[in-house]
Design an enzyme around this catalytic site. Structure first.
Site, mmCIF file in Angstrom:
data_model
loop_
_atom_site.group_PDB
_atom_site.id
_atom_site.type_symbol
_atom_site.label_atom_id
_atom_site.label_comp_id
_atom_site.label_asym_id
_atom_site.label_seq_id
_atom_site.Cartn_x
_atom_site.Cartn_y
_atom_site.Cartn_z
ATOM 1 C CD GLN A 43 -2.673 1.082 -0.043
ATOM 2 O OE1 GLN A 43 -3.410 -0.040 -0.555
ATOM 3 N NE2 GLN A 43 -2.918 2.272 -0.585
ATOM 4 C CG HIS B 189 -51.336 14.829 -7.033
ATOM 5 N ND1 HIS B 189 -51.038 16.127 -7.361
ATOM 6 C CD2 HIS B 189 -50.462 14.144 -7.032
ATOM 7 C CE1 HIS B 189 -49.838 16.149 -7.693
ATOM 8 N NE2 HIS B 189 -49.297 14.989 -7.437
ATOM 9 C CG ASP C 113 -3.994 -3.527 -5.158
ATOM 10 O OD1 ASP C 113 -5.493 -3.191 -4.733
ATOM 11 O OD2 ASP C 113 -3.214 -3.257 -4.681
ATOM 12 C CG HIS D 41 -1.029 2.032 -4.359
ATOM 13 N ND1 HIS D 41 -1.331 1.960 -5.812
ATOM 14 C CD2 HIS D 41 -1.440 0.953 -3.566
ATOM 15 C CE1 HIS D 41 -1.677 1.001 -5.701
ATOM 16 N NE2 HIS D 41 -1.839 0.346 -4.685
ATOM 17 C CD GLU E 82 -8.727 2.149 -1.608
ATOM 18 O OE1 GLU E 82 -7.580 2.773 -1.223
ATOM 19 O OE2 GLU E 82 -8.774 2.434 -2.696
ATOM 20 C CG HIS E 83 -7.440 -1.991 -0.277
ATOM 21 N ND1 HIS E 83 -6.604 -0.781 -0.512
ATOM 22 C CD2 HIS E 83 -7.919 -2.437 -1.318
ATOM 23 C CE1 HIS E 83 -6.974 -0.460 -1.605
ATOM 24 N NE2 HIS E 83 -7.595 -1.593 -2.277
#
Lengths: 436, 436
Positions: free
Chosen positions: B262, B422, B363, B265, B329-330
């Site tokens: 990670q 209506h 991934d 990245h 996220e992960h």
């Protein structure tokens, strides 16, 4: 009253485009600044700001923000048996249709030993907003509360502005509680959205806000949604609209009543009729004039109709093509072959099939949700459903056989992208697998 | 390198909160103004602006924006057999998992004669953005193109920035075409998002844009999404992140490699380890130092690790509670009882079960999508799936029996809300039904 009537093929391209233009959204720099100020106050001062803003905007001094059990009971007692039964039936129908939307978990073995799953979970906490500006809207309370309860979001909060007596409309309270939402606050406008998005001592913080509202509410939803610490919103808002496609066999009274239903929502409502028969358009026009005399909101209707359009088209096929371009919130197919034509329909929020299905049914009680994408957003957004109260989480689990299968693929792709650690995370494990 | 290590229960509340703070997003008034200017140019000058902006930002003068058949063929020929096969296997796995996500139509009779339906339809036109800033990302091309093709969106467009030779990375081209997207443009940055959102002579207008990108791309997606005439976006963006929960039985090398994956990245990636065993944390630290020597992106990794945290917790239960609050996220569950613990997990984009399932697999090629909610958005958004390339349309159809059942309910509710038209739309139809 002059009703705008056109023959599509007689119009120049620019006129055609202008006809399908949505009413312009007012430049809202002033609204944006006012809303930002409200949000700032609510975040800084919490409940004290909520009492003060309610006194300022709703002209009422509240003793408590939350609706008490006694108030719920009094609300129920004040409603007629007919009203209570109608609300309960609507909740039943909406519940039946929305329960069918619950997604089953997915589990797939993509390769031997490589299992991928998708699990849906309710959002932790949701905030529902029910406006009461022009009129209290118990239908909105049902349309928001039912899917929130079916999704089983652990925290469900509803805000609606108090009247001059400090009360919320009894039909809204009865609808909310019977639809599964009994945490209700007397709070309206941008302050309600801010309170739910950030939380105060009295109001729980939520992760997503839902529901219609005026320009201040809409702007507040947009501002809190653009802050990662705020709350997401259901969908962008715009004025309500209907597009009716009718053929020569349609009953002109019904068509007129459907156009008027939409027009009475507000002066910015947009109403469009596409029809291939000149005589039907004549008859619809006559019927609109007749029915208008019966309506209490005739001024609103006139304002709305002034920027609406009755359009004669060459064919029903052309009407459907135009509708797909316009992307209406509500689409009524008042056609003898409506069911067959449905296959050609794209970009519509909700579709009403045949002459016995007026929009009113979807607005209240057929079972579909009336919170729908308007202003052309039917091209890229869906109407409200249970899924918007949930989110999906994916899961993967790999066993030794799976790692032998998929591991080398990941190593190759990581090398292609130059990500050494990504590759190493797999290589280390694969090497250990092969070591006895 | 100093690695930040903590004991959770020793920290004051404010320190705990600070640890779980996401890296601040830079104040982007300058970026916002630059992006607004780019969008204005693209809308005003179309293709001419695209060529000029590409010359300015990518330092390359293009003859054509679109990738030719010859270029696709050359790309394929330039890739090794291993690379081609890995891409095709990944596309297969992603396809298998995403095909399982297609929602069946729903049809429910909520009352006798009242039919409600939900139909899903592909978005008319979608735009996919594949960045190539730090490195070309063929995996992003697969993760975006596969669900777009399964959803069967009629128009699917992919943009990726050209290199200094005016070419797109061959692996991206091979991945896109084999995943079902063969309309590819050499276009990056805010100009790519603007071109897809508004259309030019060369680039088709789309209704939604998808994909990761740098701060300019992210800002452009947000700006076009706030314009009703622009395009919706997939989800708000933020730096990537992983949270690993490990117990004493975890292999420290594996944990270290997952944290480093990670961290490589980008310098703003966030990496958190929660572990109930001090010795394992010692071993992970040692292994991080060892593995770091093997990585080509060691500087990026060091920058990322500086604002990351290895945290000793009292129990795995506490770790799960903290993870649910952080909403990663992960999430890697490197636990002996990972499968049982899954039931307690909420607010995570994608979960990796057990010690043989590194994030690298998700991934690239397990089958799940790697476009996931980050920055805490896992609380209120889902990762990418087929459903985000579709939208739902509801339909209702009522027969005479149905109108007799549901019509009076709508009349009562319309009266409660004071909406005469209506009510009239129903009453007119009901009256005709009873007239022989």
């Amino acid at each position: 009253m002059k009703l705008p009537r056109y023959q599509w093929s007689d119009l120049a391209r620019a006129q055609q485009r202008a006809l399908f233009q949505r009413p312009a959204v007012a430049d809202n720099a002033t609204i944006a600044a006012s809303v930002a100020d409200t949000i700032r106050k609510v975040r800084a001062e919490g409940d004290a700001a909520l009492y003060a803003l309610t006194a300022q905007f709703d002209q009422v001094s509240l003793d408590a923000l939350s609706v008490s059990d006694a108030e719920f009971s009094a609300a129920e007692a004040s409603l007629s048996k007919d009203a209570r039964e109608a609300i309960l039936t609507a909740i039943d129908n909406i519940g039946t249709f929305h329960r069918a939307q619950q997604a089953a978990p997915i589990r797939v073995e993509t390769m031997p030993g490589v299992v991928c799953e998708r699990i849906s979970q309710p959002l932790d906490a949701v905030g529902l907003y029910v406006p009461a500006g022009l009129a209290p809207l118990p239908s909105a309370a049902m349309m928001l509360s039912v899917p929130a309860a079916i999704a089983a979001c652990p925290i469900r909060v509803l805000c609606s502005p108090p009247d001059s007596q400090g009360q919320i409309d009894p039909a809204i309270l009865f609808a909310a509680r019977n639809a599964g939402v009994s945490t209700v606050f007397k709070l309206g406008g941008a302050q309600a959205i801010a309170a739910m998005a950030y939380g105060t001592a009295s109001i729980p913080k939520v992760v997503k806000v839902f529901g219609p509202g005026n320009a201040y509410v809409t702007e507040a939803k947009s501002q809190v949604a653009s802050d990662p610490m705020g709350a997401a919103q259901d969908m962008p808002a715009g004025p309500s609209e209907v597009l009716v496609i009718a053929d020569a066999a349609a009953n002109p009274q019904y068509v007129a009543s459907d156009l008027l239903s939409q027009a009475e929502h507000g002066p910015d409502s947009q109403v469009i009729l596409l029809c291939d028969d000149a005589q039907l358009i004549d008859a619809v026009l006559a019927s609109i004039r007749d029915q208008l005399a019966l309506l209490s909101r005739a001024d609103t209707v006139r304002a709305s109709l002034a920027h609406s359009a009755l359009i004669q088209v060459d064919s029903i096929g052309q009407a459907i093509q135009l509708s797909n371009e316009y992307a209406p919130e509500h689409l009524i197919l008042n056609l003898v072959d409506a069911r067959e034509r449905l296959h050609d329909i794209r970009n519509a929020g909700s579709v009403f099939i045949g002459q016995l299905t007026p929009e009113s049914l979807g607005d209240y009680c057929s079972g579909t949700n009336h919170v729908l994408p308007t202003y052309g957003y039917a091209r890229n957004y869906s109407g409200l459903g249970v899924d918007q109260f949930m989110r999906y989480m994916t899961v993967q689990e790999v066993n030794p056989e799976g790692l032998r299968q998929v591991g080398p693929v990941a190593e190759t792709l990581a090398a292609l992208e130059g990500l050494d650690a990504h590759k190493l995370a797999v290589s280390l494990r694969l090497a250990d697998l092969e070591t006895p």
